[in-house]
Design an enzyme around this catalytic site. Structure first.
Site, short mmCIF file in Angstrom:
data_model
loop_
_atom_site.label_atom_id
_atom_site.label_comp_id
_atom_site.label_asym_id
_atom_site.label_seq_id
_atom_site.Cartn_x
_atom_site.Cartn_y
_atom_site.Cartn_z
N ILE A 154 -45.27 24.91 -44.27
CA ILE A 154 -45.31 24.28 -45.59
C ILE A 154 -43.90 24.00 -46.08
O ILE A 154 -43.62 22.91 -46.60
CB ILE A 154 -46.09 25.16 -46.58
CG1 ILE A 154 -47.56 25.24 -46.17
CG2 ILE A 154 -45.97 24.60 -48.00
CD1 ILE A 154 -48.38 26.25 -46.95
N ASP A 173 -34.81 32.04 -45.10
CA ASP A 173 -35.96 32.65 -44.44
C ASP A 173 -35.46 33.90 -43.70
O ASP A 173 -34.32 33.93 -43.24
CB ASP A 173 -36.60 31.68 -43.44
CG ASP A 173 -38.07 32.00 -43.18
OD1 ASP A 173 -38.38 33.20 -42.95
OD2 ASP A 173 -38.90 31.09 -43.21
N ASP A 259 -49.10 28.23 -59.55
CA ASP A 259 -50.45 27.93 -59.08
C ASP A 259 -51.19 29.21 -58.72
O ASP A 259 -52.40 29.19 -58.53
CB ASP A 259 -50.37 27.01 -57.85
CG ASP A 259 -51.74 26.57 -57.36
OD1 ASP A 259 -52.51 26.01 -58.18
OD2 ASP A 259 -52.07 26.80 -56.18
N GLU A 264 -56.03 37.05 -60.69
CA GLU A 264 -56.69 35.74 -60.79
C GLU A 264 -58.17 35.90 -61.11
O GLU A 264 -58.86 36.67 -60.45
CB GLU A 264 -56.51 34.96 -59.47
CG GLU A 264 -55.05 34.63 -59.20
CD GLU A 264 -54.85 33.78 -57.95
OE1 GLU A 264 -55.83 33.55 -57.21
OE2 GLU A 264 -53.72 33.33 -57.72
N HIS A 282 -54.85 27.99 -58.76
CA HIS A 282 -54.83 28.22 -57.32
C HIS A 282 -55.46 27.05 -56.57
O HIS A 282 -56.38 27.22 -55.75
CB HIS A 282 -55.55 29.53 -56.99
CG HIS A 282 -55.13 30.12 -55.67
ND1 HIS A 282 -55.09 31.47 -55.45
CD2 HIS A 282 -54.72 29.56 -54.50
CE1 HIS A 282 -54.70 31.72 -54.21
NE2 HIS A 282 -54.46 30.56 -53.62
N ILE A 283 -54.95 25.86 -56.83
CA ILE A 283 -55.53 24.64 -56.25
C ILE A 283 -54.64 23.99 -55.19
O ILE A 283 -54.91 22.86 -54.77
CB ILE A 283 -55.84 23.59 -57.35
CG1 ILE A 283 -54.57 23.22 -58.12
CG2 ILE A 283 -56.93 24.10 -58.28
CD1 ILE A 283 -54.74 22.00 -59.03
N ALA A 285 -54.27 24.19 -52.04
CA ALA A 285 -54.95 23.71 -50.84
C ALA A 285 -56.30 23.06 -51.17
O ALA A 285 -57.06 22.73 -50.26
CB ALA A 285 -55.17 24.86 -49.86
#
Length: 310
Positions: A154, A173, A259, A264, A282-283, A285
């Site tokens: 991603i 990273d 998100d 949640e 949480h949208i 994906a």
């Protein structure tokens, strides 16, 4: 080639994956609303357990499924699966990491534009009879520095899109970042502190582990510029919400887009009601294309794994 076995699907997935599994000869029990009290008995005869983020596959669930060979997540993260225990039982854990990368990347870009151009405030103003043209002087993405924390599937895809918008890229990273990719997009590789100090936008793309829990906290937020924005579409617990609340209320950073949340649906109403934060449920994906692809990818991976191990 046909395969044998029983599959239980414990969350809602696109029909394409179900069709593929059935055509391969598998017996599919589709229980998208199954509750935890039902789950222990339902998995007893299963060879494969398929979940998304709602269902938790704990040690207890794994012990209740003596025949299970595969646990598959129709999505990216695996934090709702006890992967260590599954692997100790020689159970293969699969996910569809590649399926959501475009959908998530596009949502990040959307949040960045919404933050920099004050789109939610502009929309609310119009709906409430206010013409806020003079007050809403925003900024452009062109020329800004985007810090990407976690340069996996991603993160790399986000970088490519951002580069097309003529942004500059900074990457961090814990794993080596692919050198061909670094050359392709002109990414500056650095440590986390330097990334936070120099980025105009910071986007998180790391899995939830003990090391990444509250990676964004009072200390790391203090490194960010007062004009910078934080975006999190990875896992809610990556961000210490109380520290973020303080940073936003004290204008230590300009704004944030979330998100995902520590709980949640979110219960932290003080945070989500701040004027300099935008939220989505949480949208990342949740596109038709990503859900179809994830379902397809997992079905094919399950079949291939069963064929390989028989």
């Amino acid at each position: 080639m046909q395969v044998e076995g029983r599959v239980i699907i414990c969350d809602t997935i696109d029909d394409v994956g179900i069709t593929i599994l059935k055509k391969a000869g598998l017996i599919v029990n589709y229980k998208p609303d199954i509750e935890s009290n039902e789950l222990l008995s339902a998995v007893r005869e299963c060879d494969v357990i398929v979940v998304r983020s709602r269902t938790k596959i704990t040690k207890e669930v794994i012990d209740a499924a003596p025949n299970v060979k595969i646990i598959a997540r129709v999505g990216v993260g695996l934090d709702n699966i006890d992967t260590d225990y599954a692997e100790s039982k020689r159970i293969k854990v699969l996910n569809a990491a590649e399926a959501a990368m475009n959908a998530v990347s596009e949502l990040v870009i959307g949040h960045m534009i919404a933050l920099s151009r004050n789109i939610p405030k502009a929309s609310d103003g119009i709906k409430n009879g206010k013409w806020l043209k003079k007050e809403l002087v925003g900024g452009e993405l062109r020329g800004k520095y985007l810090g990407i924390i976690g340069v996996g599937n991603i993160g790399r895809n986000l970088g490519r899109i951002a580069k097309c918008l003529r942004m500059n890229l900074i990457g961090y990273d814990i794993f080596p970042i692919n050198q061909d990719y670094v050359r392709e997009v002109g990414m500056i590789k650095t440590d986390l502190k330097t990334l936070l100090e120099n980025s105009d936008f910071v986007s998180c793309h790391v899995p939830l582990t003990e090391k990444t829990r509250h990676l964004i906290n009072s200390e790391t937020l203090s490194y960010m510029k007062p004009t910078s924005f934080l975006i999190n579409t990875s896992r809610g617990e990556i961000v210490d919400e109380q520290s973020l609340f303080v940073a936003l209320t004290e204008k230590r950073i300009a704004g944030a887009a979330l998100d995902v949340f520590e709980v949640e649906p979110p219960t932290n109403t003080e945070l989500v009601n701040l004027p300099n934060i935008i939220c989505s449920p949480h949208i990342a994906a949740q596109t038709k294309e990503a859900q179809e692809l994830a379902s397809n990818v997992i079905a094919e991976k399950v079949i291939q794994t069963l064929l390989t191990n028989r």
